[in-house]
Write a protein that holds these residues in place. Structure first.
Motif, PDB file in Angstrom:
ATOM      1  N   TYR A  24     -28.578  49.697 -35.023  1.00 57.93           N
ATOM      2  CA  TYR A  24     -29.618  50.253 -34.177  1.00 57.93           C
ATOM      3  C   TYR A  24     -30.778  50.698 -35.062  1.00 57.93           C
ATOM      4  O   TYR A  24     -30.602  51.156 -36.192  1.00 57.93           O
ATOM      5  CB  TYR A  24     -29.106  51.468 -33.394  1.00 57.93           C
ATOM      6  CG  TYR A  24     -28.342  51.145 -32.147  1.00 57.93           C
ATOM      7  CD1 TYR A  24     -26.976  50.880 -32.195  1.00 57.93           C
ATOM      8  CD2 TYR A  24     -28.973  51.117 -30.908  1.00 57.93           C
ATOM      9  CE1 TYR A  24     -26.273  50.599 -31.030  1.00 57.93           C
ATOM     10  CE2 TYR A  24     -28.270  50.844 -29.743  1.00 57.93           C
ATOM     11  CZ  TYR A  24     -26.926  50.584 -29.816  1.00 57.93           C
ATOM     12  OH  TYR A  24     -26.221  50.301 -28.667  1.00 57.93           O
ATOM     13  N   PHE A  52     -29.786  62.942 -26.900  1.00 55.44           N
ATOM     14  CA  PHE A  52     -29.942  61.610 -26.329  1.00 55.44           C
ATOM     15  C   PHE A  52     -28.890  61.370 -25.264  1.00 55.44           C
ATOM     16  O   PHE A  52     -27.704  61.636 -25.462  1.00 55.44           O
ATOM     17  CB  PHE A  52     -29.782  60.527 -27.400  1.00 55.44           C
ATOM     18  CG  PHE A  52     -30.958  60.389 -28.314  1.00 55.44           C
ATOM     19  CD1 PHE A  52     -30.967  61.030 -29.538  1.00 55.44           C
ATOM     20  CD2 PHE A  52     -32.044  59.611 -27.949  1.00 55.44           C
ATOM     21  CE1 PHE A  52     -32.049  60.903 -30.402  1.00 55.44           C
ATOM     22  CE2 PHE A  52     -33.127  59.479 -28.805  1.00 55.44           C
ATOM     23  CZ  PHE A  52     -33.134  60.135 -30.028  1.00 55.44           C
ATOM     24  N   GLN A  62     -34.216  53.233 -35.138  1.00 51.68           N
ATOM     25  CA  GLN A  62     -34.882  54.367 -34.513  1.00 51.68           C
ATOM     26  C   GLN A  62     -36.233  54.580 -35.198  1.00 51.68           C
ATOM     27  O   GLN A  62     -36.317  55.188 -36.257  1.00 51.68           O
ATOM     28  CB  GLN A  62     -34.043  55.643 -34.603  1.00 51.68           C
ATOM     29  CG  GLN A  62     -34.651  56.807 -33.842  1.00 51.68           C
ATOM     30  CD  GLN A  62     -33.829  58.074 -33.925  1.00 51.68           C
ATOM     31  OE1 GLN A  62     -33.243  58.390 -34.962  1.00 51.68           O
ATOM     32  NE2 GLN A  62     -33.767  58.831 -32.834  1.00 51.68           N
ATOM     33  N   ARG A 112     -38.661  57.781 -31.751  1.00 50.36           N
ATOM     34  CA  ARG A 112     -37.338  58.346 -31.426  1.00 50.36           C
ATOM     35  C   ARG A 112     -36.448  57.396 -30.620  1.00 50.36           C
ATOM     36  O   ARG A 112     -35.251  57.609 -30.542  1.00 50.36           O
ATOM     37  CB  ARG A 112     -37.475  59.645 -30.616  1.00 50.36           C
ATOM     38  CG  ARG A 112     -37.363  60.869 -31.396  1.00 50.36           C
ATOM     39  CD  ARG A 112     -37.236  62.144 -30.595  1.00 50.36           C
ATOM     40  NE  ARG A 112     -37.390  62.144 -29.186  1.00 50.36           N
ATOM     41  CZ  ARG A 112     -38.165  63.018 -28.540  1.00 50.36           C
ATOM     42  NH1 ARG A 112     -38.908  63.866 -29.218  1.00 50.36           N
ATOM     43  NH2 ARG A 112     -38.220  63.018 -27.232  1.00 50.36           N
ATOM     44  N   GLN A 113     -37.025  56.392 -30.007  1.00 53.55           N
ATOM     45  CA  GLN A 113     -36.229  55.507 -29.158  1.00 53.55           C
ATOM     46  C   GLN A 113     -35.231  54.717 -29.993  1.00 53.55           C
ATOM     47  O   GLN A 113     -35.584  54.126 -30.995  1.00 53.55           O
ATOM     48  CB  GLN A 113     -37.156  54.534 -28.412  1.00 53.55           C
ATOM     49  CG  GLN A 113     -36.440  53.620 -27.453  1.00 53.55           C
ATOM     50  CD  GLN A 113     -35.850  54.361 -26.265  1.00 53.55           C
ATOM     51  OE1 GLN A 113     -36.532  55.077 -25.562  1.00 53.55           O
ATOM     52  NE2 GLN A 113     -34.558  54.192 -26.046  1.00 53.55           N
ATOM     53  N   MET A 114     -33.988  54.703 -29.563  1.00 60.80           N
ATOM     54  CA  MET A 114     -32.935  53.925 -30.232  1.00 60.80           C
ATOM     55  C   MET A 114     -32.950  52.511 -29.671  1.00 60.80           C
ATOM     56  O   MET A 114     -32.848  52.310 -28.457  1.00 60.80           O
ATOM     57  CB  MET A 114     -31.572  54.563 -29.977  1.00 60.80           C
ATOM     58  CG  MET A 114     -31.402  55.918 -30.609  1.00 60.80           C
ATOM     59  SD  MET A 114     -31.110  55.830 -32.371  1.00 60.80           S
ATOM     60  CE  MET A 114     -29.424  55.253 -32.400  1.00 60.80           C
ATOM     61  N   PHE A 157     -30.098  53.679 -24.810  1.00 65.21           N
ATOM     62  CA  PHE A 157     -30.436  55.078 -25.016  1.00 65.21           C
ATOM     63  C   PHE A 157     -31.681  55.488 -24.242  1.00 65.21           C
ATOM     64  O   PHE A 157     -32.615  54.696 -24.056  1.00 65.21           O
ATOM     65  CB  PHE A 157     -30.693  55.338 -26.507  1.00 65.21           C
ATOM     66  CG  PHE A 157     -29.441  55.408 -27.335  1.00 65.21           C
ATOM     67  CD1 PHE A 157     -28.819  54.251 -27.769  1.00 65.21           C
ATOM     68  CD2 PHE A 157     -28.889  56.632 -27.668  1.00 65.21           C
ATOM     69  CE1 PHE A 157     -27.658  54.309 -28.533  1.00 65.21           C
ATOM     70  CE2 PHE A 157     -27.729  56.700 -28.434  1.00 65.21           C
ATOM     71  CZ  PHE A 157     -27.120  55.542 -28.861  1.00 65.21           C
TER      72      PHE A 157
END
Lengths: 114, 113
Positions: B37, A90, B39, B43-45, A105
């Motif tokens: 956070y 990432f 997820q 997969r995106q945080m 991110f």
């Protein structure tokens, strides 16, 4: 517009190859990061970089090197890939030095080394 | 060095119910921020909520709220009226001035219909 973008999203390659992952942010942030997320989902910081300072996590092998052509980009170059490098990588960015600034991110790059 | 611990590797909750995810951290700093956070499988945080250490009032964001206990170095996340879309990995994170983010190992939350 995507705030933090990474390319490619998926990367399959063989051991011993050299590969790069690109990261771009359009948020005007001055600090960028690379993280490695292993199969157990643990997030480990690899590098943080602003236009003045590169901070390297000492556990990162020197086969990994960040390259920043400008403030909006921080690419990750990996030499001599090994099986253990398989993970999701990432990219992130944030403003600094303010504490309150969250990290944004990218979508991650799943690297598979065969 | 600062560390962040999430003692629950996995949690599950029934849809519409409430669940609390635990996080503890270790620091000698007095001024810092804490974050949760999310997820999802994509997969995106995604940032869920943040808390300033010098504020006693617990942060809230819609169905998400925190219980911040500074003396105990505890920062739990409460999700009310859980929805199927809340199913994800949840990471607790810490940041102090001049330091990088430190993430906990994550808690996998399942939401049961």
């Amino acid at each position: 517009d995507t705030a933090v973008s990474q390319t490619p999203k998926y990367l399959v390659t063989q051991m011993g190859n050299d590969k790069s992952i690109k990261c771009e942010q359009n948020l005007g942030h001055d600090t960028m990061y690379w993280y490695k997320q292993d199969s157990k989902k643990f997030l480990k910081i690899m590098f943080s970089y602003n236009n003045k300072e590169l901070i390297i996590n000492e556990t990162v092998p020197n086969r990994f090197s960040p390259k920043s052509p400008d403030k909006a980009h921080l690419n990750l170059h990996i030499n001599s890939l090994e099986l253990g490098d398989s993970a999701v990588y990432f990219c992130a960015s944030s403003q600094s030095p303010g504490l309150s600034y969250e990290q944004y991110f990218g979508p991650g790059t799943r690297l598979t080394v065969t | 060095a600062q560390t962040v611990t999430q003692s629950q590797p996995e949690m599950s909750v029934q849809e519409a119910e409430t669940v609390t995810l635990s996080c503890t951290y270790d620091t000698s700093e007095s001024d810092y921020y804490l974050f949760w956070y999310k997820q999802p499988p994509s997969r995106q945080m995604i940032l869920v909520i943040r808390q300033e250490a010098y504020k006693q009032q617990n942060a809230t964001e819609n169905r998400f709220s925190v219980n911040f206990q500074k003396a105990a170095k505890s920062f739990s996340l409460k999700i009310s009226d859980s929805q199927l879309g809340d199913a994800a990995m949840y990471f607790c994170a810490y940041r102090s001035y001049g330091q990088n983010f430190v993430f906990g190992p994550g808690t996998r939350l399942s939401v049961l219909p």
